[in-house]
Design an enzyme around this catalytic site. Structure first.
Site, PDB file in Angstrom:
ATOM      1  CD  GLU A  66      -1.900  -2.357   1.316  1.00 29.87           C
ATOM      2  OE1 GLU A  66      -0.770  -2.699   1.719  1.00 29.87           O
ATOM      3  OE2 GLU A  66      -2.814  -3.166   1.091  1.00 29.87           O
ATOM      4  CG  HIS A 135      -7.919  -7.545   8.605  1.00 33.54           C
ATOM      5  ND1 HIS A 135      -7.782  -8.574   7.695  1.00 33.54           N
ATOM      6  CD2 HIS A 135      -6.661  -7.158   8.927  1.00 33.54           C
ATOM      7  CE1 HIS A 135      -6.500  -8.814   7.494  1.00 33.54           C
ATOM      8  NE2 HIS A 135      -5.797  -7.959   8.226  1.00 33.54           N
TER       9      HIS A 135
END
Lengths: 332, 427
Positions: A66, A135
């Site tokens: 990312e 998450h």
């Protein structure tokens, strides 16, 4: 006019895909990158068919990195392109904090206006369903703190498309927060092109006794709560803020001046949150109109639990909203 | 900013207060600590002092006027404050075209104190609504947490007011009928001038006596238990002690002995030093004996209850000094709130008027009151012989929620032991 109002019901994820595809057709500078957005059609099938239509130069599969692909996209935006970065989950954006928070929102300022950063970061935000603590991030309170960015958080398919098109056309970095729980929900999305202006809240339900302010997925809990409370004779007005930056505080103020009571429902944690910001502004602008202090409903102040029952209890669910509205309106 | 001086709450039971006398007039400079006015509360007359330095801009209520606690009664301008810049009642007047009307309006504004809260909690929107409708918040009961006045409470008052107004407007004819059958409104035709009926406005004290005693009599299940006491030993001892004390100026009264007897008996019977608390009984720690003191006619009559604190811990001499000081002060200049507060039992003595026997109404939150008659010389039977002796009758009024009949009898028995064996009072 009959064409304009014709009912066309599609999924939230398809509304997102339509927004991206339409903008890519009219603006060659727009491209999409992210993990599995191309060959796999997106981890959540949001970019289905886009590789076929636009080819691998504009629909780009990235490594699981990312920080790297966000930084690359920011560089592209500074040089005049208009990237859309898909995070499989906003939880994964945390490793890209430096480029997305420290570079993108500040670029225009730090370059003295020489470089803008017209970029969209989008992906799933909030608890998806037993994804556990790391998450299930709700990043809105954390990221909305940063000046220089915009933040949109759609509740239904219509808003998802209209707001995403506006996000892509915006010359500033836009953080676009979707919800895995909403992707398969269906809603009316007209054939005709439309956009939704940022900073325009929507009254999702009209009422007289209590204003409930929320964004994104919790709107669903608010609507549930309002049904329940209506049976008790408490009439709730639900305001969907749609964008957190800019914030349409005027619409919220107008509603609270009418109802004299306010509950803010925000799926992030309570401390120093979007909810506390709105409560503060309502207290400031509606001080003489309030019959009680602004009540807030958040996810509980703990890491998101994995167990199904605990996760449900942790969320800003309709039970908590009902309790808050009853308390705010002195109906306990 | 001008400072509003409000009617202070000078006692726990005070709801209204009367300005008896203003010590200042508009335009006077005052300093912190200066006496602004004499305030008559439900029981006492007290001085209202200024907390601030400044100039008296407005006096908002006249002498003799009664207002709720928290109502603004005067307004101070702070030092160096321009009176024209302050949003004072007069400041609004010059805008009017007609000077006469302007003056009248200014006076009206001055006489209508702004809505006040008496320190109560009020939600912001409730406060705004009350202002919009000119409602006095101090008269409204709050239904929110901690008695907070909320929107619903204000709306109920507004609704009720509208209903009342509608009812008055819709029933103008029935009022004649009411007048004809209401005797209070139709005094009997006087036959001579001195037989004229007259009404007299209730004083603050008379109002509070009326209110509290009706509450007491209506809410407390009263019953009475009487006993007669042989007073000869006590009268003999009193005589002997007073002869010894004559040089000191101390003169023990029969009542002083009774205060000590009651206090010692209360220490042995805690239910007599208790209050009914709804879902509990509150047993008080200190034994404080209340002493009913009738006030002279020239001070407006009525009565107050002076509080003799920790009476079970005090000697006869101390009790005597305190009670005569309090009785004298009550009659001459009035007692402070402190001097009247916290009594846990009351003695009402009409013996000095020759009354032999009477009953009294409990002084809440007490559970009992002792009505004491005179110690009278009469034929009595002692050791099977008919002799002349002193006897005194006393009657307890009791709250049956706290004290049962047998408990009352036990208390009177203890009291009798103290009264008839007064040497025990000396230790």
């Amino acid at each position: 006019m009959t064409v304009a109002t014709k009912e066309r019901v599609i999924e939230f994820r398809d509304a997102l895909q339509e927004a991206m595809s339409e903008e890519m057709r009219v603006d060659k500078r727009v491209f999409l990158l992210g993990e599995e957005v191309a060959q796999y059609n997106g981890a959540y099938k949001v970019s289905k068919g886009m590789l076929d239509e636009f080819g691998p130069r504009r629909i780009i599969d990235t490594p699981i990195s990312e920080s790297g692909f966000s930084g690359m996209a920011i560089g592209a935006a500074m040089r005049g392109l208009r990237p859309i970065v898909e995070f499989m989950s906003w939880s994964f954006s945390l490793v890209a904090a430096d480029p997305i928070l420290n570079n993108a929102p500040k670029m225009l300022y730090m370059s003295g206006g020489q470089f803008g950063c017209p970029i969209v970061f989008r992906g799933n935000d909030g608890a998806g369903g037993q994804l556990a603590s790391t998450h299930s991030w709700c990043v809105e309170s954390l990221y909305a703190n940063v000046p220089g960015l915009k933040m949109a958080i759609p509740y239904d398919a219509y808003d998802a498309k209209g707001l995403l098109k506006t996000a892509i056309r915006d010359d500033n970095p836009v953080f676009f927060l979707e919800s895995e729980r909403l992707l398969s929900t269906k809603g009316h999305v007209p054939e005709e092109e439309y956009t939704i202006e940022f900073g325009k809240a929507l009254v999702r339900r009209e009422g007289t006794d209590c204003t409930i302010i929320s964004f994104g997925r919790p709107i669903h809990f608010c609507l549930e709560a309002a049904e329940e409370l209506a049976k008790e004779g408490i009439s709730c007005e639900i305001i969907d803020g749609r964008t957190i930056r800019p914030l349409d505080i005027e619409t919220m103020i107008a509603s609270v001046k009418k109802t004299n009571a306010c509950v803010v429902v925000d799926q992030s944690w309570p401390f120093a949150s979007v909810g506390s910001e709105i409560a503060s502004q309502i207290h400031r602008y509606c001080f003489d109109d309030l019959d009680n202090h602004v009540h807030r409903v958040h996810s509980d102040d703990v890491p998101t639990p994995y167990a199904y029952n605990l996760e449900q209890a942790y969320l800003p669910n309709s039970h908590k909203i009902c309790e808050a509205v009853r308390s705010a309106t002195y109906n306990i | 900013m001008p400072i509003d001086i409000t009617m202070p709450r000078l006692s726990d039971t005070m709801e209204m207060g009367t300005v008896l006398h203003w010590h200042v007039k508009e335009g006077d400079e005052v300093s912190s600590g200066d006496v602004l006015a004499d305030i008559e509360t439900d029981k006492a007359t007290m001085e209202l002092q200024s907390f601030d330095d400044g100039v008296v801009q407005n006096i908002l209520i006249a002498e003799g006027e009664q207002v709720s606690v928290g109502t603004a009664i005067a307004r101070l301008l702070e030092e160096d404050e321009d009176p024209n810049s302050a949003p004072a009642p007069e400041a609004a007047a010059p805008e009017k075209a007609e000077p006469q009307a302007a003056v009248e309006e200014a006076q009206q504004v001055a006489q209508t104190p702004p809505p006040s809260t008496g320190g109560a909690r009020v939600s912001p929107v409730a406060r705004r609504l009350a202002e919009d409708h000119g409602l006095d918040l101090s008269a409204i009961q709050g239904s929110g947490p901690s008695g907070r006045i909320i929107k619903r409470d204000i709306l109920q008052v507004i609704d009720a007011t509208q209903e009342t107004e509608a009812a008055v407007v819709s029933a103008p004819q029935s009022s004649n009928v009411v007048a004809n059958v209401t005797p209070v409104q139709q005094p009997l035709a006087p036959t001579s001038p001195w037989q004229q009926d007259r009404t007299e406005k209730l004083s603050n004290m008379r109002q509070i006596i009326a209110k509290r005693l009706v509450e007491s009599k209506q809410s407390i299940p009263h019953y009475q238990v009487s006993m007669t006491f042989d007073m000869d030993p006590l009268m003999d001892m009193r005589k002997a002690l007073n002869e010894q004390l004559s040089a000191t100026g101390i003169k023990l009264s029969v009542n002083d002995f009774l205060v000590r007897c009651c206090a010692l008996a209360m220490a042995e019977h805690p239910a007599f030093n208790a209050s009914f608390g709804g879902d509990c009984i509150l047993y008080h720690g200190p034994v404080n004996i209340g002493m009913a003191v009738a006030l002279p006619e020239e001070r407006g009559g009525g009565l107050v209850v002076a509080s003799l604190r920790n009476a079970d811990q005090k000697s006869l001499r101390t009790i005597s000094q305190e009670s005569s000081y309090l009785a004298k002060k009550a009659r001459e200049s009035g007692l402070t709130v402190e001097e009247m507060a916290d009594a846990t039992f009351t003695i009402s003595n009409l013996g000095m008027f020759g009354v032999e026997h009477f009953t009294a109404i409990i002084n809440p939150p007490n559970s009992a009151i002792l009505a004491v008659g005179a110690a009278i010389e009469k034929p009595v039977v002692r050791d099977g012989e008919l002799v002349v002796g002193h006897e005194m009758s006393a009657t307890l009024s009791l709250d049956h929620r706290v004290i049962d009949g047998a408990m009352a009898a036990q208390y009177l028995k203890t009291l009798k032991e103290y009264i008839e064996n007064p040497a025990s009072l000396l230790v």
